[in-house]
Each structure stands twice: as structure tokens, then as C-alpha cells.
Design a protein around this motif. Structure first.
Motif, PDB file in Angstrom:
ATOM      1  N   UNK A  81      36.356  45.790  28.919  1.00 37.11           N
ATOM      2  CA  UNK A  81      37.152  46.690  29.756  1.00 37.11           C
ATOM      3  C   UNK A  81      37.779  45.955  30.933  1.00 37.11           C
ATOM      4  N   UNK A  82      37.181  44.843  31.370  1.00 39.12           N
ATOM      5  CA  UNK A  82      37.743  44.065  32.476  1.00 39.12           C
ATOM      6  C   UNK A  82      39.060  43.395  32.098  1.00 39.12           C
ATOM      7  N   UNK A  83      39.359  43.333  30.793  1.00 40.08           N
ATOM      8  CA  UNK A  83      40.649  42.769  30.383  1.00 40.08           C
ATOM      9  C   UNK A  83      41.810  43.683  30.792  1.00 40.08           C
ATOM     10  N   UNK A  84      41.525  44.958  31.031  1.00 38.50           N
ATOM     11  CA  UNK A  84      42.596  45.883  31.433  1.00 38.50           C
ATOM     12  C   UNK A  84      43.162  45.506  32.803  1.00 38.50           C
ATOM     13  N   UNK A  85      42.330  45.404  33.877  1.00 38.29           N
ATOM     14  CA  UNK A  85      42.901  44.976  35.163  1.00 38.29           C
ATOM     15  C   UNK A  85      43.412  43.538  35.131  1.00 38.29           C
TER      16      UNK A  85
END
Length: 430
Positions: free
Chosen positions: A107-111
Motif C-alpha cells: 500500500x505504501x507504493x500508492x503515496x
């Protein structure tokens, strides 16, 4: 990605006696195979991510290899604390903790994509890898426990074939999703606001791909949680995190730990650059978006080799097979760098087949007859997987210094030569 790269039995304080039957836990082996599949696929996605980020951020090979450096540094930082966490929570709950951490990393790939910042991609990879390490700390001990010790070589190799299945499937799909979006425009032609907008637009495929992976991990985590009480009679003993360092004084174990470091480094180095290598005019001369799927052949070879190798390791000396495969890797690399076209391409891809049995064989040979020290020894081998961070970075430095991916192949050749020597050294039982 590697796995492989895989973590050894770092939380098994009670090695099973040679003829013992292990723990009876019907159906649990399928969950373990699923864990091998997931973390294998996650690791191999780095090989698709590297050429994408290299183009978006106009990186040289040294900078691009920071992807693997940050990913595999997690083995050094998280390996021993992760083993302690699993001892405290137990195998099944520990697996859930690792899977949730992997979800957070995805999910950290989104920011990271929305800000188009390279260091945020690297941070996301470290968090993702931290979860992978914890899951691996769970998976290998369970494989060791779920069966007799006399078939440990074969069983671990067979289980890691599912790891290789993940490393084959994930990059093929990832290449279509992530590399398939590479535009005809190059980031090197842009600057300022245009460059930032281009990076944000082109990195959408990255976070969308990893969001899909996060959803898959969520399903696996839910399944493992529902069966968290399936494993009965689980016991763990407290131990010092650095308790195994004195084992490095034993020539067989110390040599084996070095070979784990070198093997993971060589395997990851080749996997990391293979798409760029095949895209060279001397080799296939096709864009990365066209030949990206071929990374699946590299990891697919490891999958086939592990299924086949699980049989041959029952018949022949594991040390001799290790020496044969390491020598075969050297020959294939030399053929690739001395030829061109499809011969150069497919000979390098075939190194994956040679890699197949190396990790489980090196691990089991190094830890043979450690007895009550098995847990300490495997903890050190867990840390040795840090080679996946160091060797690829050195490969990038050599490639940049020589301006040649082929010349830099001298590094994995040296790694495989040392591994071949260990196979001959350990060809007889400890």
C-alpha cells in the motif's frame, strides 16, 4: 528474488531426530506451499520494477540496484527480530503478522507513486521485504517439522518449487502490467513540471499492480488466521540473537554461510539486470516492454529444476549435485557473454535452471549435524541472505565502471566458483 532467496529454520529449537516422523498437522502443508508461492512472487517483482524505475528516474545501474539493496537489507535488520517475534506469537500468528506487514508495504507504493519520489519507493520495498522475512521465518521451519528429517533435503527443495512457481508467475503478470505501460517518450527528454507529471502518470501502473498484490495477500492472511490453531504442540525456546556466531569457526558451516551470501547475491544480480541485458542490441535488441515476460523463463527454470532436483537429491550426493550445478552456471554465463542473439539470451536464462537446488542444498549441507545448535546456525544463515543486497550493488558498480553488463558478469562467475568448491568440500556427510 529471489529467493530467491529463502530463510532457514531460524525458529526451530528442537530439530527432529533423523528417523522421527515430524508433527502431524493434516492440511497445513498446503498453507505453507501458499506462503512459499506468495513471498517468492513478491521478491521476483523487483526484477520488473528495476527497469521501470531506472527509466522513470534516469538511474545508472548502481542507483537502480538500490532496489535490491533496500529489499535484502531487511534480512539483515529484521531476520533475528523476526525470528523472536515468531517464537512469541507462534508459527501461524507469526505468518499473519508477516502478511499484514507485506500488505502495508504494498500500500505504501500508492503515496510513492503519487509523489513520484524514488526514496519512497525504496522505503516501501524495505517494509514489504520486512514482511517477507517474517513469513519466510515461519515457512521453512514448518516444512522441516511436517515430515521426517531423513527427507529434509528433498522436502525443502519440493516446497521451494512453489516459491519458484510464484517467481515465475508474478514477473510475467508484472511485466504486462508495469512494463507494458512504458511510453515511447523518455524521462531523460523531460524536465521540471513535465518530468514530474510524466513520472506520476507512468508510475500509476506500479501502485495498481501492488494494490492487486495487497488484495491477494489479504485473502491469504485471512485463511491463515482462520486456521491459526491447526498446529498443535508447538514449542519454542528463548535464545540469544547472536548465539550462532561461534559456529562460523566451524569450517563446514562458515563456508556454507558464505555460499548462501554469494548464491543469493549472484541469483539476484542476474535476475535484476536480465531484462536490460536481453534488450541490448548484441542480444535480442527488443524494448523492455516487449521482452519483459522472458524473466519468467529465468525463474521458471528454477521451478522446474526444484521439482526434478527433489528426486535426484534422494539418489545422488547433494554436494556433488551442488558442484555440478554451480559449474553449469559458470559455463552458461560464459557462453552468454561470448556469443550474441538468441544463444546469448537463452544461455543466460538457463542459469535459473542451475540455480534451482542451490539454496536448500547449501543450507542443509552447512547445518548438517548441528544438533541442538541448528536454530542458532540457521539464524546466521538467515542473515547471510543479506548477500542479495551487497552483491547486486557491486554488480551495478562494475557495470557502470565498465559500461558493460557482460563484463560485470565476472562477479556472479566468481560467486558460483566458490559455491562449486563448497559442493566438493561437503560432498561427504558431516
Amino acid at each position: 528474488m529471489a529467493l530467491a532467496p529463502d530463510v532457514a529454520t531460524s525458529t526451530d529449537p528442537h530439530p527432529v531426530e533423523e528417523d522421527a516422523g515430524g508433527i502431524h498437522a493434516p492440511g497445513l502443508n498446503y498453507f505453507v506451499f501458499g506462503l512459499f508461492f506468495i513471498f517468492g512472487g513478491i521478491t521476483s517483482l523487483n526484477d520488473v520494477l528495476i527497469p521501470k524505475l531506472k527509466e522513470l528516474f534516469t538511474l545508472n545501474y548502481t542507483q537502480a540496484m538500490l532496489v535490491q539493496f533496500c529489499f535484502f537489507t531487511a534480512y539483515l535488520v529484521i531476520g533475528i527480530p523476526g525470528a523472536k517475534l515468531v517464537k512469541r506469537l507462534g508459527y501461524m500468528r507469526g505468518a499473519v503478522a508477516g502478511l499484514v506487514t507485506m500488505m502495508l508495504g504494498c500500500l505504501m507504493f500508492i503515496p510513492a507513486s503519487q509523489t513520484a519520489t524514488y526514496w519512497m519507493f525504496l522505503l516501501a520495498l524495505f517494509v514489504l521485504a520486512s514482511g517477507v522475512v517474517i513469513v519466510q521465518v515461519v515457512a521453512n521451519p514448518l516444512i522441516s517439522l511436517l515430515g521426517p528429517q531423513r527427507t529434509a533435503h528433498s522436502r525443502l527443495t519440493f516446497a521451494q518449487a512453489f516459491n519458484s512457481l510464484g517467481t515465475t508467475v508474478f514477473p510475467i503478470v508484472g511485466a504486462a502490467v508495469i512494463l507494458g505501460s512504458l511510453a515511447g517518450l523518455s524521462a531523460s527528454e523531460l524536465s521540471g513540471a513535465e518530468l514530474q507529471a510524466y513520472r506520476q502518470a507512468e508510475s500509476e501502473a506500479i501502485w495498481q499492480g501492488y494494490l492487486g498484490v495487497a488484495c491477494l495477500i489479504a485473502l491469504v492472511a485471512l485463511a491463515v488466521w482462520l486456521f491459526r490453531n491447526r498446529l498443535q504442540g508447538e514449542k519454542h525456546e528463548a535464545s540469544s540473537g547472536l548465539a550462532g556466531l561461534d559456529l562460523l569457526k566451524r569450517s563446514r558451516f562458515g563456508y556454507g554461510a558464505l555460499c548462501i551470501f554469494l548464491y543469493v547475491g549472484a541469483e539476484v544480480s542476474i535476475g535484476s539486470i536480465i531484462i536490460n541485458y536481453l534488450a541490448q542490441d548484441r542480444v535480442l535488441g527488443e524494448p523492455e516492454s516487449v521482452i519483459g515476460w522472458m524473466i519468467g523463463l529465468y525463474w521458471g527454470g528454477a521451478m522446474v529444476g526444484r521439482f526434478v532436483g527433489s528426486y535426484f537429491l534422494r539418489v545422488f550426493s547433494p554436494g556433488k549435485i551442488l558442484a555440478f550445478n554451480a559449474t553449469g552456471s559458470i559455463v552458461l554465463i560464459l557462453v552468454s557473454i561470448l556469443t550474441s542473439g538468441e544463444v546469448a539470451a537463452y544461455s543466460l536464462l538457463a542459469v535459473g535452471l542451475m540455480n534451482s537446488i542451490m539454496f536448500p542444498t547449501i543450507f542443509s549441507l552447512a547445518c548438517e549435524k548441528l544438533g541442538s545448535r541448528a536454530a542458532d546456525g540457521s539464524g546466521i544463515i538467515n542473515v547471510a541472505i543479506f548477500g542479495g543486497a551487497v552483491v547486486p550493488l557491486l554488480y551495478g558498480v562494475l557495470a557502470d565502471a565498465s559500461s558493460s553488463l557482460a563484463v560485470a558478469m565476472i562477479l556472479p562467475i566468481a560467486c558460483y566458483a566458490i559455491i562449486a568448491g563448497f559442493g566438493l568440500f561437503a560432498r561427504r556427510p558431516a
